[in-house]
Design an enzyme around this catalytic site. Sequence first.
Site, short mmCIF file in Angstrom:
data_model
loop_
_atom_site.label_atom_id
_atom_site.label_comp_id
_atom_site.label_asym_id
_atom_site.label_seq_id
_atom_site.Cartn_x
_atom_site.Cartn_y
_atom_site.Cartn_z
N GLY A 182 0.82 -1.21 0.00
CA GLY A 182 0.00 0.00 0.00
C GLY A 182 0.85 1.26 0.00
O GLY A 182 0.59 2.21 -0.74
N ASP A 183 1.87 1.26 0.83
CA ASP A 183 2.78 2.42 0.88
C ASP A 183 3.54 2.59 -0.43
O ASP A 183 3.75 3.72 -0.89
CB ASP A 183 3.77 2.22 2.02
CG ASP A 183 3.11 2.14 3.37
OD1 ASP A 183 3.02 3.17 4.05
OD2 ASP A 183 2.66 1.03 3.75
N ALA A 184 3.97 1.47 -1.02
CA ALA A 184 4.76 1.55 -2.24
C ALA A 184 3.94 2.11 -3.40
O ALA A 184 4.42 2.97 -4.15
CB ALA A 184 5.31 0.17 -2.60
#
Length: 412
Positions: A182-184
């Site tokens: 999700g962060d990437a």
Amino acid sequence: MSNADNTPRLRRREFDPAAKGALDGVRVIDLSRLVAGNLLTKVLADHGAEVVKVEPPEGDTLRAWKVEGISTAWKTWCRNKKSVCLNLKSPEGQEAVRRLARDAAMLVESFRPGVLEAMGLSPEALLAINPKLVIIRVSGWGQTGPYRHKPGFGTLVEGYSGFAAVNGFADREPVLPPMFMGDAYAGLYGASAAMIALRAAEGTYGRGQVVDLSLFDPIFSVMEPQIANWRLTGRRKPRTGSRSTNTAPRNAYRTRDDGWVCLSSSTQGMTAKLLASIGRPELLQDERYATNAARLQNWESLDAIIGGFVAERSMAENLAHFDAAGVTIGPIMDAPALERDAYVAEHESLIEVPDAEMGWLPMHGEVPRLSGTPGILARPAPGLGEHNDDILGPVLGAEELSRLRAAGVVHG
């Protein structure tokens, strides 16, 4: 290059502080923490932007993610950046950020919505100082809406987006990704959004703007067209492990020497090549396997045929056989295999750079690759507050910088 045991060795590259990239002259003030913001600014730094990490006295939380006492995440995601260390809870620290923002092209932050405003650094205040400033606000759920107050962690959006519900096997629990997916996605989306906004500021639009970048929207967007399919069919997408609900055959298969290969035959022509290569071309005349729709219904028996062929051969034998036949199959790699892989080394997908703690540190090469203005490798990830004098000195002046150090506003 190879080691004595004839395994490929990663290409060793030195840092070049004089290297310049396409974004030379673009200053980015980075107040973000952890993965999404750091991946966003890594893309910019790798292409020459001057990324100034503004860290609290304890440092970016990413520094604390250590393996065997070494901050490998910090070293790999924060190369090419600079660090200043400010106490942003103090009015003087907040004023230092305002002064840095005057001549910056971008400012990136990942506080919970409302925190930037509480520090007197609202977008309105920053744009009043620098009308062309691009402000990227990373948060879990966005700057507006009923969830704006919630803390943002990738795990939560990986579940909320529908990803975990379709990941894994049908007879087991939903599976969250074992990496910062999700962060990437947010970081990579954010890098492109930052450049779009910078282009607008430098073009006919002529002014800065706010990029509202939630962790939720990027991963939700790559799950398309899950809702359209649900509306059409009334059926939830099942968890099918490594199989596909769109094409067959597609799966992971175990080799004789306990390796794994992945195979996809997403076109009729590739399926024909595959079946011919295993000596079973007649299967395309069988109504159970003649079309993709039929193969999806009869995947289990087809997988047994393909899996049986693969299981009789070693990894090397399978790869050589199918490669000669032009079949889309490849190895499922792990870290030890990737470190000694010829393609990864020769393509410079992994490189080695000098490191005070590890001697030589493996990290990814530059992504993406531009023919005319390639990425750069200017400096290793900075020590906490390493660039206080270089960055804050010209902005604050030597006397004020000394005073703020003595007052505990500037650390390092």
